[in-house]
Each structure stands twice: as C-alpha cells, then as structure tokens.
Design a protein around this motif. Structure first.
Motif, PDB file in Angstrom:
ATOM      1  N   VAL A  34      -3.346   3.952  11.458  1.00 59.19           N
ATOM      2  CA  VAL A  34      -3.367   2.487  11.418  1.00 59.19           C
ATOM      3  C   VAL A  34      -4.208   2.007  10.245  1.00 59.19           C
ATOM      4  O   VAL A  34      -3.825   1.083   9.512  1.00 59.19           O
ATOM      5  CB  VAL A  34      -3.909   1.920  12.744  1.00 59.19           C
ATOM      6  N   VAL A  35      -5.363   2.629  10.032  1.00 58.31           N
ATOM      7  CA  VAL A  35      -6.243   2.224   8.934  1.00 58.31           C
ATOM      8  C   VAL A  35      -5.581   2.471   7.583  1.00 58.31           C
ATOM      9  O   VAL A  35      -5.690   1.651   6.659  1.00 58.31           O
ATOM     10  CB  VAL A  35      -7.586   2.977   9.034  1.00 58.31           C
ATOM     11  N   LEU A  36      -4.860   3.574   7.447  1.00 63.85           N
ATOM     12  CA  LEU A  36      -4.239   3.926   6.171  1.00 63.85           C
ATOM     13  C   LEU A  36      -2.942   3.179   5.908  1.00 63.85           C
ATOM     14  O   LEU A  36      -2.442   3.199   4.783  1.00 63.85           O
ATOM     15  CB  LEU A  36      -3.963   5.434   6.122  1.00 63.85           C
ATOM     16  N   ALA A  37      -2.370   2.555   6.921  1.00 64.50           N
ATOM     17  CA  ALA A  37      -1.097   1.847   6.746  1.00 64.50           C
ATOM     18  C   ALA A  37      -1.290   0.620   5.857  1.00 64.50           C
ATOM     19  O   ALA A  37      -2.316  -0.063   5.925  1.00 64.50           O
ATOM     20  CB  ALA A  37      -0.534   1.435   8.103  1.00 64.50           C
ATOM     21  N   HIS A  38      -0.295   0.348   5.016  1.00 63.24           N
ATOM     22  CA  HIS A  38      -0.365  -0.826   4.136  1.00 63.24           C
ATOM     23  C   HIS A  38      -0.284  -2.118   4.955  1.00 63.24           C
ATOM     24  O   HIS A  38      -1.050  -3.049   4.731  1.00 63.24           O
ATOM     25  CB  HIS A  38       0.771  -0.777   3.110  1.00 63.24           C
ATOM     26  N   ASP A  39       0.657  -2.161   5.884  1.00 60.94           N
ATOM     27  CA  ASP A  39       0.810  -3.321   6.769  1.00 60.94           C
ATOM     28  C   ASP A  39       0.521  -2.845   8.189  1.00 60.94           C
ATOM     29  O   ASP A  39       1.364  -2.241   8.843  1.00 60.94           O
ATOM     30  CB  ASP A  39       2.229  -3.883   6.662  1.00 60.94           C
ATOM     31  N   ARG A  40      -0.683  -3.112   8.678  1.00 52.94           N
ATOM     32  CA  ARG A  40      -1.114  -2.571   9.960  1.00 52.94           C
ATOM     33  C   ARG A  40      -0.332  -3.179  11.123  1.00 52.94           C
ATOM     34  O   ARG A  40       0.010  -2.485  12.083  1.00 52.94           O
ATOM     35  CB  ARG A  40      -2.615  -2.798  10.143  1.00 52.94           C
ATOM     36  N   ARG A  41      -0.039  -4.465  11.040  1.00 52.18           N
ATOM     37  CA  ARG A  41       0.723  -5.087  12.119  1.00 52.18           C
ATOM     38  C   ARG A  41       2.129  -4.503  12.196  1.00 52.18           C
ATOM     39  O   ARG A  41       2.643  -4.228  13.286  1.00 52.18           O
ATOM     40  CB  ARG A  41       0.786  -6.592  11.907  1.00 52.18           C
ATOM     41  N   ALA A  42       2.750  -4.318  11.055  1.00 56.70           N
ATOM     42  CA  ALA A  42       4.081  -3.725  11.042  1.00 56.70           C
ATOM     43  C   ALA A  42       4.042  -2.288  11.548  1.00 56.70           C
ATOM     44  O   ALA A  42       4.959  -1.831  12.248  1.00 56.70           O
ATOM     45  CB  ALA A  42       4.665  -3.766   9.625  1.00 56.70           C
ATOM     46  N   PHE A  43       2.971  -1.553  11.218  1.00 61.26           N
ATOM     47  CA  PHE A  43       2.840  -0.182  11.697  1.00 61.26           C
ATOM     48  C   PHE A  43       2.741  -0.150  13.213  1.00 61.26           C
ATOM     49  O   PHE A  43       3.385   0.674  13.873  1.00 61.26           O
ATOM     50  CB  PHE A  43       1.606   0.477  11.065  1.00 61.26           C
ATOM     51  N   VAL A  44       1.934  -1.041  13.778  1.00 56.14           N
ATOM     52  CA  VAL A  44       1.787  -1.081  15.239  1.00 56.14           C
ATOM     53  C   VAL A  44       3.104  -1.455  15.904  1.00 56.14           C
ATOM     54  O   VAL A  44       3.474  -0.899  16.947  1.00 56.14           O
ATOM     55  CB  VAL A  44       0.668  -2.065  15.630  1.00 56.14           C
ATOM     56  N   ARG A  45       3.849  -2.393  15.300  1.00 50.60           N
ATOM     57  CA  ARG A  45       5.144  -2.773  15.878  1.00 50.60           C
ATOM     58  C   ARG A  45       6.138  -1.621  15.815  1.00 50.60           C
ATOM     59  O   ARG A  45       6.897  -1.401  16.768  1.00 50.60           O
ATOM     60  CB  ARG A  45       5.712  -3.993  15.140  1.00 50.60           C
ATOM     61  N   ARG A  46       6.132  -0.882  14.718  1.00 47.06           N
ATOM     62  CA  ARG A  46       7.074   0.239  14.590  1.00 47.06           C
ATOM     63  C   ARG A  46       6.685   1.409  15.463  1.00 47.06           C
ATOM     64  O   ARG A  46       7.553   2.153  15.927  1.00 47.06           O
ATOM     65  CB  ARG A  46       7.157   0.690  13.130  1.00 47.06           C
ATOM     66  N   HIS A  47       5.387   1.598  15.697  1.00 47.01           N
ATOM     67  CA  HIS A  47       4.900   2.753  16.461  1.00 47.01           C
ATOM     68  C   HIS A  47       4.265   2.305  17.775  1.00 47.01           C
ATOM     69  O   HIS A  47       3.218   2.810  18.173  1.00 47.01           O
ATOM     70  CB  HIS A  47       3.884   3.543  15.619  1.00 47.01           C
TER      71      HIS A  47
ATOM     72  N   MET B  26       9.291  11.234  -9.746  1.00 48.89           N
ATOM     73  CA  MET B  26       9.079  11.601  -8.340  1.00 48.89           C
ATOM     74  C   MET B  26       8.151  10.583  -7.667  1.00 48.89           C
ATOM     75  O   MET B  26       7.116  10.219  -8.194  1.00 48.89           O
ATOM     76  CB  MET B  26       8.455  13.009  -8.260  1.00 48.89           C
ATOM     77  N   LYS B  27       8.553  10.101  -6.496  1.00 50.10           N
ATOM     78  CA  LYS B  27       7.784   9.067  -5.814  1.00 50.10           C
ATOM     79  C   LYS B  27       6.496   9.646  -5.254  1.00 50.10           C
ATOM     80  O   LYS B  27       6.502  10.675  -4.582  1.00 50.10           O
ATOM     81  CB  LYS B  27       8.623   8.470  -4.686  1.00 50.10           C
ATOM     82  N   GLU B  28       5.383   8.957  -5.537  1.00 53.50           N
ATOM     83  CA  GLU B  28       4.085   9.410  -5.060  1.00 53.50           C
ATOM     84  C   GLU B  28       3.927   9.075  -3.581  1.00 53.50           C
ATOM     85  O   GLU B  28       4.263   7.984  -3.135  1.00 53.50           O
ATOM     86  CB  GLU B  28       2.986   8.750  -5.883  1.00 53.50           C
ATOM     87  N   GLN B  29       3.406  10.031  -2.819  1.00 52.68           N
ATOM     88  CA  GLN B  29       3.211   9.819  -1.395  1.00 52.68           C
ATOM     89  C   GLN B  29       2.013   8.903  -1.162  1.00 52.68           C
ATOM     90  O   GLN B  29       1.021   8.949  -1.874  1.00 52.68           O
ATOM     91  CB  GLN B  29       2.982  11.151  -0.679  1.00 52.68           C
ATOM     92  N   SER B  30       2.128   8.072  -0.128  1.00 50.41           N
ATOM     93  CA  SER B  30       1.023   7.198   0.233  1.00 50.41           C
ATOM     94  C   SER B  30      -0.040   7.994   0.975  1.00 50.41           C
ATOM     95  O   SER B  30       0.163   9.139   1.376  1.00 50.41           O
ATOM     96  CB  SER B  30       1.542   6.046   1.103  1.00 50.41           C
ATOM     97  N   ALA B  31      -1.201   7.358   1.164  1.00 49.84           N
ATOM     98  CA  ALA B  31      -2.292   8.029   1.880  1.00 49.84           C
ATOM     99  C   ALA B  31      -1.898   8.332   3.319  1.00 49.84           C
ATOM    100  O   ALA B  31      -2.257   9.389   3.858  1.00 49.84           O
ATOM    101  CB  ALA B  31      -3.538   7.140   1.837  1.00 49.84           C
ATOM    102  N   GLN B  32      -1.142   7.437   3.929  1.00 55.02           N
ATOM    103  CA  GLN B  32      -0.695   7.665   5.301  1.00 55.02           C
ATOM    104  C   GLN B  32       0.245   8.868   5.379  1.00 55.02           C
ATOM    105  O   GLN B  32       0.128   9.712   6.280  1.00 55.02           O
ATOM    106  CB  GLN B  32       0.013   6.413   5.823  1.00 55.02           C
ATOM    107  N   GLU B  33       1.185   8.984   4.449  1.00 56.76           N
ATOM    108  CA  GLU B  33       2.113  10.110   4.442  1.00 56.76           C
ATOM    109  C   GLU B  33       1.393  11.428   4.201  1.00 56.76           C
ATOM    110  O   GLU B  33       1.720  12.455   4.806  1.00 56.76           O
ATOM    111  CB  GLU B  33       3.197   9.885   3.387  1.00 56.76           C
ATOM    112  N   ARG B  34       0.403  11.407   3.302  1.00 55.59           N
ATOM    113  CA  ARG B  34      -0.371  12.631   3.058  1.00 55.59           C
ATOM    114  C   ARG B  34      -1.156  13.033   4.302  1.00 55.59           C
ATOM    115  O   ARG B  34      -1.240  14.216   4.642  1.00 55.59           O
ATOM    116  CB  ARG B  34      -1.317  12.419   1.866  1.00 55.59           C
ATOM    117  N   TRP B  35      -1.726  12.048   4.995  1.00 54.67           N
ATOM    118  CA  TRP B  35      -2.465  12.344   6.225  1.00 54.67           C
ATOM    119  C   TRP B  35      -1.534  12.946   7.274  1.00 54.67           C
ATOM    120  O   TRP B  35      -1.887  13.930   7.936  1.00 54.67           O
ATOM    121  CB  TRP B  35      -3.123  11.066   6.737  1.00 54.67           C
ATOM    122  N   GLU B  36      -0.378  12.343   7.462  1.00 55.44           N
ATOM    123  CA  GLU B  36       0.565  12.853   8.458  1.00 55.44           C
ATOM    124  C   GLU B  36       1.033  14.254   8.111  1.00 55.44           C
ATOM    125  O   GLU B  36       1.214  15.099   8.994  1.00 55.44           O
ATOM    126  CB  GLU B  36       1.747  11.899   8.575  1.00 55.44           C
ATOM    127  N   ARG B  37       1.245  14.538   6.823  1.00 46.31           N
ATOM    128  CA  ARG B  37       1.689  15.866   6.426  1.00 46.31           C
ATOM    129  C   ARG B  37       0.594  16.904   6.657  1.00 46.31           C
ATOM    130  O   ARG B  37       0.876  18.021   7.096  1.00 46.31           O
ATOM    131  CB  ARG B  37       2.097  15.853   4.946  1.00 46.31           C
TER     132      ARG B  37
END
Length: 253
Positions: A65-78, A1-12
């Motif tokens: 943004v802080v928890l994202a692995h790639d912050r620039r990519a996160f900002v571009r996607r969101h 089972m794939k482990e959730q990232s810190a960002q996914e846990r925060w969003e959940r």
C-alpha cells in the motif's frame, strides 16, 4: 524496456519468502489436528507460528500500500487482500486465519506471471483438499453424532465433495462443517469450469495455429504456381523466337 516500479520489485522479491511462510503455516496448522491430542507447548508453538505468518502477510500488504502510486486505487483493486488481513482480527479463530492465509497466497500466486494456469489449478486443488480435510476434521472430530473422525475420512469427504460426487457415507453435522462443504463444492465447480475452459482454449488455439499454417502453405503454393506459370510463358516465348523459319522449296533446290 519498461522499468519496474517499487511495488513490482517488492512483490517479485517477496513472492518466494511468502510462499515458504505459507508452507510453514500449513505445517503449523496441520500438526495439532493430525496429532489429535497435542501437548500444550506444541499448541502454543503452532499458534505462535500461525500468527507470525499472518503478521508477515499483513506487513507485506502494508508495504505494498505504501509503495503504490495510487493507494486508494490499490485498496479498491485488492480489497480481497484487505479482507484477508483484517479477518483474523475480527474473530481470532484458527479457521479464519486459515481462510485468510489461503486467500493471500492465492492472490500473490496469481500475480506471478511465470506461474501457468495449469500449475495454479493443480496447486489450488491440492491446497483445498489438504486444508479442507484438516478444517473439517478439526470441527467434526469431537462433534456429537459426527462421522468424520479420522484424517482418512476427512480426505475422502473432501475429495468426493470437491468433485461434487457426494456419496453421503461421510457428511458434516456442524454449521461450520457445512459451510466448509459449501465452499468446497463451489470451489470444485469453479475449478472444473477453469479446467474445461483451459482445455477448450488450448484446442481452439491449436486449431487456429493449424489454420494459419495451412493458409500460409496455400499462399506459398499459389505464389510458386504463379512463378512457374510465368517461367513457362517466358521459356515458351524464348523458344518460339529461337526456332528457325522453315526452308522454302526454292531454297531447297
């Protein structure tokens, strides 16, 4: 089972609290408009609640943004989330805070995989009707020559505008009101397209399941038919070998 990232846990974990704050924002936004002539303390309290809710969404975006692995990519996607967070700072109007909160709630709702499309569409329709009615009432009620004076008029106008019926008995006269009308019309057309596409996709998937089941049954029947033929051939062969040879004339005598 794939482990959730810190960002996914925060969003959940923050999904339900932020949705609850959005409901509080809706109440705080609606009270002064529905009241018509609220007291100074009520206006200040509702205004403070609106800014607190906006601050919560802004803090949530910052944490993501802080928890994202790639912050620039996160900002571009969101990028839409970023615009919704910055929007109230550019011009602190209540209507802009309304738009930004709607955008942020919608973005977080789409991230929730357990929310089905039909539920999202229904919630979007109700939200647009409610906020559209309140927004147009707030800008049109005191406008010279305006004909949207009551909440009932505003709800009726929002409903006819979203469904693109447009009876024309009520219409905005201010620039902001007409911008709201354009937004509601485009939203109504988009939601109608989503509903139509969803219904068509359901029928197609249903027909595909029926076709797969029919093919499976046909293949099973064909396999059973082959087995029956094989069994009949085997039985005929065994029966032929077991039949006694006819008795000759000499033997009968």
């Amino acid at each position: 089972m794939k482990e959730q990232s810190a960002q996914e846990r925060w969003e959940r974990r923050t999904q339900r609290p932020l949705l609850a704050l959005a409901v509080v924002f809706a109440v705080a936004y609606a009270v002064p408009i529905v009241d018509g002539s609220p007291s100074r303390s009520t206006e200040v309290a509702c205004l403070a609640i609106e800014w607190v809710v906006w601050g919560a969404f802004a803090a949530d975006y910052g944490v993501r943004v802080v928890l994202a692995h790639d912050r620039r990519a996160f900002v571009r996607r969101h990028w839409l989330d970023l615009c919704a967070v910055i929007l109230p700072l550019l011009q602190p109007l209540r209507l802009l805070r309304l738009v930004s909160t709607l955008l942020l709630v919608g973005r977080r709702a789409r991230m929730a995989t357990q929310i089905r499309l039909t539920t999202y569409v229904a919630g979007t329709v109700i939200g647009l009707l409610m906020f559209g009615s309140l927004a147009v009432l707030s800008v049109e009620r005191d406008a010279p020559g305006g004909n949207i004076r009551t909440l009932g008029d505003a709800v009726w106008w929002s409903f006819t505008t979203m469904t693109t019926v447009g009876y024309g008995d009520h219409a905005p006269t201010t620039g902001v009101g007409r911008l709201l009308a354009v937004g509601l019309m485009l939203s109504g057309i988009a939601l109608l397209g989503v509903v139509t596409a969803n219904i068509a996709a359901w029928f197609i998937s249903r027909f595909e399941r029926d076709d797969v089941e029919e093919r499976r049954q046909t293949e099973a029947i064909a396999a059973l038919t082959e087995e029956v033929r094989a069994l009949r051939a085997e039985v005929a062969m065994l029966s032929g070998s077991a039949v006694p040879q006819p008795v000759g004339e000499d033997q009968r005598r």
